[in-house]
Structure formats: C-alpha cells, structure tokens
Design an enzyme around this catalytic site. Structure first.
Site, PDB file in Angstrom:
ATOM      1  N   ARG A 121      22.637 -44.540  62.457  1.00 31.57           N
ATOM      2  CA  ARG A 121      23.865 -43.810  62.082  1.00 31.57           C
ATOM      3  C   ARG A 121      24.245 -42.736  63.118  1.00 31.57           C
ATOM      4  O   ARG A 121      24.932 -41.769  62.795  1.00 31.57           O
ATOM      5  CB  ARG A 121      23.739 -43.170  60.693  1.00 31.57           C
ATOM      6  CG  ARG A 121      23.542 -44.186  59.605  1.00 31.57           C
ATOM      7  CD  ARG A 121      24.073 -43.710  58.270  1.00 31.57           C
ATOM      8  NE  ARG A 121      23.930 -44.765  57.292  1.00 31.57           N
ATOM      9  CZ  ARG A 121      22.878 -44.891  56.484  1.00 31.57           C
ATOM     10  NH1 ARG A 121      21.913 -44.011  56.541  1.00 31.57           N
ATOM     11  NH2 ARG A 121      22.828 -45.880  55.632  1.00 31.57           N
ATOM     12  N   GLU A 185      44.559 -44.006  87.874  1.00 30.16           N
ATOM     13  CA  GLU A 185      44.342 -43.091  86.747  1.00 30.16           C
ATOM     14  C   GLU A 185      44.355 -41.631  87.237  1.00 30.16           C
ATOM     15  O   GLU A 185      44.667 -40.725  86.473  1.00 30.16           O
ATOM     16  CB  GLU A 185      43.021 -43.400  86.026  1.00 30.16           C
ATOM     17  CG  GLU A 185      42.953 -44.794  85.412  1.00 30.16           C
ATOM     18  CD  GLU A 185      43.558 -44.915  84.003  1.00 30.16           C
ATOM     19  OE1 GLU A 185      44.061 -43.912  83.469  1.00 30.16           O
ATOM     20  OE2 GLU A 185      43.525 -46.039  83.451  1.00 30.16           O
ATOM     21  N   LYS A 227      41.934 -34.366  81.580  1.00 27.89           N
ATOM     22  CA  LYS A 227      41.564 -35.190  80.424  1.00 27.89           C
ATOM     23  C   LYS A 227      40.854 -34.325  79.379  1.00 27.89           C
ATOM     24  O   LYS A 227      41.129 -34.441  78.177  1.00 27.89           O
ATOM     25  CB  LYS A 227      40.675 -36.366  80.844  1.00 27.89           C
ATOM     26  CG  LYS A 227      40.277 -37.183  79.626  1.00 27.89           C
ATOM     27  CD  LYS A 227      40.253 -38.647  79.832  1.00 27.89           C
ATOM     28  CE  LYS A 227      40.033 -39.365  78.491  1.00 27.89           C
ATOM     29  NZ  LYS A 227      39.728 -40.762  78.646  1.00 27.89           N
ATOM     30  N   GLU A 237      43.599 -38.460  68.555  1.00 27.65           N
ATOM     31  CA  GLU A 237      44.937 -39.012  68.799  1.00 27.65           C
ATOM     32  C   GLU A 237      45.771 -39.029  67.511  1.00 27.65           C
ATOM     33  O   GLU A 237      46.425 -40.015  67.190  1.00 27.65           O
ATOM     34  CB  GLU A 237      44.798 -40.424  69.397  1.00 27.65           C
ATOM     35  CG  GLU A 237      45.987 -40.802  70.270  1.00 27.65           C
ATOM     36  CD  GLU A 237      45.711 -42.016  71.162  1.00 27.65           C
ATOM     37  OE1 GLU A 237      44.618 -42.094  71.771  1.00 27.65           O
ATOM     38  OE2 GLU A 237      46.598 -42.870  71.259  1.00 27.65           O
ATOM     39  N   ARG A 242      47.198 -36.593  72.755  1.00 28.60           N
ATOM     40  CA  ARG A 242      46.266 -37.489  73.447  1.00 28.60           C
ATOM     41  C   ARG A 242      46.954 -38.795  73.861  1.00 28.60           C
ATOM     42  O   ARG A 242      46.576 -39.426  74.842  1.00 28.60           O
ATOM     43  CB  ARG A 242      45.041 -37.770  72.554  1.00 28.60           C
ATOM     44  CG  ARG A 242      44.004 -38.556  73.305  1.00 28.60           C
ATOM     45  CD  ARG A 242      42.683 -38.697  72.599  1.00 28.60           C
ATOM     46  NE  ARG A 242      41.872 -39.571  73.426  1.00 28.60           N
ATOM     47  CZ  ARG A 242      40.562 -39.615  73.473  1.00 28.60           C
ATOM     48  NH1 ARG A 242      39.862 -38.842  72.686  1.00 28.60           N
ATOM     49  NH2 ARG A 242      39.938 -40.436  74.281  1.00 28.60           N
ATOM     50  N   ASN A 246      47.985 -42.466  77.556  1.00 28.78           N
ATOM     51  CA  ASN A 246      48.301 -43.904  77.592  1.00 28.78           C
ATOM     52  C   ASN A 246      49.459 -44.210  78.534  1.00 28.78           C
ATOM     53  O   ASN A 246      49.939 -45.350  78.560  1.00 28.78           O
ATOM     54  CB  ASN A 246      48.645 -44.414  76.184  1.00 28.78           C
ATOM     55  CG  ASN A 246      47.470 -44.276  75.232  1.00 28.78           C
ATOM     56  OD1 ASN A 246      46.333 -44.349  75.664  1.00 28.78           O
ATOM     57  ND2 ASN A 246      47.746 -44.050  73.958  1.00 28.78           N
ATOM     58  N   HIS A 249      50.038 -47.619  80.122  1.00 30.81           N
ATOM     59  CA  HIS A 249      49.118 -48.568  79.490  1.00 30.81           C
ATOM     60  C   HIS A 249      49.826 -49.608  78.623  1.00 30.81           C
ATOM     61  O   HIS A 249      49.300 -50.695  78.434  1.00 30.81           O
ATOM     62  CB  HIS A 249      48.059 -47.825  78.672  1.00 30.81           C
ATOM     63  CG  HIS A 249      46.990 -47.198  79.528  1.00 30.81           C
ATOM     64  ND1 HIS A 249      47.267 -46.193  80.441  1.00 30.81           N
ATOM     65  CD2 HIS A 249      45.655 -47.437  79.642  1.00 30.81           C
ATOM     66  CE1 HIS A 249      46.151 -45.838  81.051  1.00 30.81           C
ATOM     67  NE2 HIS A 249      45.155 -46.579  80.582  1.00 30.81           N
ATOM     68  N   HIS A 253      49.119 -53.128  79.652  1.00 29.02           N
ATOM     69  CA  HIS A 253      48.375 -54.016  78.758  1.00 29.02           C
ATOM     70  C   HIS A 253      49.048 -55.402  78.693  1.00 29.02           C
ATOM     71  O   HIS A 253      48.366 -56.429  78.714  1.00 29.02           O
ATOM     72  CB  HIS A 253      48.308 -53.379  77.371  1.00 29.02           C
ATOM     73  CG  HIS A 253      47.470 -54.127  76.398  1.00 29.02           C
ATOM     74  ND1 HIS A 253      46.119 -53.910  76.268  1.00 29.02           N
ATOM     75  CD2 HIS A 253      47.768 -55.111  75.520  1.00 29.02           C
ATOM     76  CE1 HIS A 253      45.630 -54.727  75.351  1.00 29.02           C
ATOM     77  NE2 HIS A 253      46.624 -55.470  74.874  1.00 29.02           N
TER      78      HIS A 253
HETATM   79  N1  GLY Z   1      35.991 -43.086  76.437  1.00 27.98           N
HETATM   80  C1  GLY Z   1      37.332 -43.076  76.867  1.00 27.98           C
HETATM   81  C2  GLY Z   1      38.192 -42.138  76.155  1.00 27.98           C
HETATM   82  O1  GLY Z   1      37.787 -41.514  75.205  1.00 27.98           O
HETATM   83  O2  GLY Z   1      39.344 -41.971  76.522  1.00 27.98           O
END
Ligand code: GLY
Length: 375
Positions: A121, A185, A227, A237, A242, A246, A249, A253
């Site tokens: 856990r 990035e 970040k 998010e 957050r 993206n 992305h 994607h």
């Molecule tokens: N591990 C990648 C993120 O949290 O963005």
C-alpha cells in the site's frame, strides 16, 4: 549544483541538479537506505552504462545493492512488467519504509513509481532520471502509470518521489535525437509562462543540445523549478494550473497515435510539433500573432526538430487526428480542454474548442504544406 524544493506539505521533496552526482551516489542516497541495503530498478541499456560504477561505489560504502532490470522501451510500461517488478520487490522482502531507486528514463520512473505506490500500500521511491525528458519533466510531479490495450498512461496513481537526483553528465551517452526530443519540454516552460526563458532558449538551445555544461545545467534547473512551482500549486490537476504542463500534448498525442507511439515520432518530437500547432491554431483564432508561431517553429527547426505535420510523417486527415483526440483521457462532458496561447509565455486552458474546427485547421495545415515550394 542546485537544490530545489517542491512544496507539497508532507509530500514535499528536494530535487538536486549536480554534474557528476552519480560519482557521489553513496553519499546522495545514504539517507534513503535502510538496513544497509538498497533496491534498484533500471532498464537494460541504462544498467549497461551505469550500473557497474554505481554498484561498486555502493559496495565501498557498505550498502548492499540489488538490481531488477526491465527490458528497455515503452513496451515495458505494461501489466506484465509491473507484475514481474512487484513480485521481485516482494521476493526481496521490501517493507513499507524501504525506498526503491528508479534509475532510467520516463518508462522506468513511471513503472517504478506505480509499483512503489501499490506494494504494501505504498513504499518510498527516489528518481534518478537518465534522459533529458525525464530530467526536466517526468521525474518530477508524482504522476505514475502504465499503458494498457486501451491507451497510454490509463492506469496509474499520484505518488510523489522522496527525492530526485539529476546528473546532467549522464546525458553524454544519450542519442542526439533523444536529447532533441527532451529539449522540446525545456522550450515548453518558456512558452507556458516565461517569455524571457524562451528568449534564453533561442540564444542557447544549440549549446544545450551540445551539452555545454553551464547551458545544460541552466536549462534543466529552470525547467525543473518551473515544473515544481506549477505542481506545487495544483498537485492533482484539479484547477487549470497543472494542465498548463500539457501544452503541445493534445495535438502531440494525436500525432503519436497516428504514427504508432514509437520510433517514427518520439514523444518529445510530437510535443514540439504540437506546440507549434497550438500556436498556429491560437493565431487562427486571433488570440496571438502568427509571428509567435513562426518564431517558435524557427527555433525548433534551428535545433533540427520537426515542426510540421509533414516533418512528423503524419498524413492522416484532420478528422482522423481529431478522432484520436476524442479518446484522450482529459475528455470531459464531450469537450477537451485545449492549451492555447495569447503569445509566447501566455498559455491558458481553453474549454470552448470545437473539435470539428480543429479538424478543419489540421486539413488547412496539410493544404498549406502541399502548396509550399519544395526547397
Ligand atoms: N511524473 C510525471 C509528472 O508527474 O508530471
């Protein structure tokens, strides 16, 4: 050397960026070892490069080191490799207060982080990222996941590492294409909310890619600080904060899905093209100046990165690409949040984007490319 902190209350942790940190590995990880031993996860390629040195140093420091090797490649972010890893950890007698060390790129960080979140856990884990993409993005933030038949990163957890140790020197063995993919990035953080950092990237991107030490360390440190700040403001998010990470992305994607999520178009390359498309689409909606899109495309091109659908090897029409977007896990109530820009350094989340309009825009991009003179 830089020490950054990500402020998440009890889940706060330090991120150290230090050239040659791996040559002082025993000192760095000693606070995280228990019972004089350490459990390591790496992939076959990274282990071949770095494990003998790490193991020797740990042995000299009296720290027993056990290694589980996962086949290199995204295909290892699977139920099968997760099961093998979890079984190995249990066979090693892992305890909840043990720390598991993830040495590798995004695949190793994601797989190890997810395993650490479910074994007993929840155990501790430490990230030692070995690709530029993992150093500036995936090792920080706590999102962990594996891929399933239904798609990428659909099964996972939020589980923050206890510590992240970034050694820019390990990038010396990274293939140049992987280095460039990770660099997109870095550029992303300038485009999100730091126009001055984008200016810096324009002036220093080539030096970063050539791994000039000061430029590389500054690129990594600035990216990780950005970040850490954004994740600290919106860990799970749940606000629109957050989600800024993206940028590029959603388009990216769709391009990755069209090209098979593999070697044809690397994730970071797809993000780079995706950021240019986000800027072009923003300009088409009158949100920003088309010259911003041209400027970013010119910078990425100067760094030998793909910037158009054609460069990315994508021939699918707008409808097919948008169809991939409709399966995005961020789809909610029939709409997809889109990262658009009012200019460089001014990214925001738009909730009113019509996917049919995006399909038309992508078809226009194909037409523009078909009409462009061949150079
Ligand atoms: N591990 C990648 C993120 O949290 O963005």
């Amino acid at each position: 050397m830089a020490r950054l902190n990500i402020a998440l209350g009890q889940r706060s942790y330090d991120i150290v960026v230090e050239a040659n940190a791996l040559s002082r590995i025993a000192e760095h990880i000693a606070p995280w070892t228990r019972r004089g031993r350490s459990l390591w996860i790496s992939d076959s390629l990274v282990a071949a490069h770095h494990w003998p040195k790490i193991e020797a140093q740990l042995a000299s420091a009296g720290i027993e080191a056990h290694l589980h090797v996962v086949p290199a490649g995204e295909a290892s972010k699977s139920w099968a490799e997760l099961a093998r890893l979890v079984d190995w950890l249990l066979a090693m007698g892992v305890e909840r207060s043990d720390t598991i060390f993830a040495l590798g790129g995004g695949m190793i960080g994601d797989l190890t982080g997810f395993a650490a979140s479910i074994v007993k856990r929840g155990c501790n884990f430490v990230q030692l990222p070995t690709t530029l993409l993992a150093q500036v993005d995936s090792s920080v933030g706590g999102k962990t996941a594996i891929n399933t038949a239904a798609g990428k990163n659909l099964v996972g957890s939020f589980h923050q590492p206890k510590f992240v140790l970034i050694d820019p020197q390990v990038l010396a063995t990274l293939p140049p294409r992987e280095m460039r993919a990770g660099y997109s990035e870095v550029v992303k953080y300038g485009l999100i909310d730091d126009a001055r950092f984008f200016d810096w990237c324009e002036a220093n991107g080539v030096a970063v890619l050539a791994q000039q030490p000061d430029a590389l360390e500054r690129a990594i440190t600035t990216s990780v600080a950005a970040k850490a700040r954004i994740v600290g403001e919106d860990e799970r998010e749940t606000k629109d904060r957050r989600a800024l990470l993206n940028l590029g992305h959603t388009f990216g994607h769709a391009l990755e899905a069209d090209t098979g999520f593999g070697e044809r178009l690397l994730h970071g390359e797809a993000v780079g093209v995706g950021m240019v498309l986000a800027l072009l689409y923003s300009a088409r909606r009158g949100l920003c100046d088309a010259r911003d899109a041209e400027r970013v495309a010119a910078h990425l091109s100067a760094c030998a990165m793909p910037v158009t659908l054609a460069d990315a090897g994508v021939t699918a029409d707008g409808a097919a690409l948008v169809d991939h977007m409709r399966h995005d896990k961020k789809m909610s109530g029939g709409t997809l949040p889109f990262l658009l820009l009012r200019g460089i350094g001014q990214t925001f989340v738009a909730h009113d984007v019509d996917l049919d309009d995006v399909a038309q825009f992508l078809d226009e991009q194909h037409r523009i490319a078909a009409q462009a003179p061949v150079s």
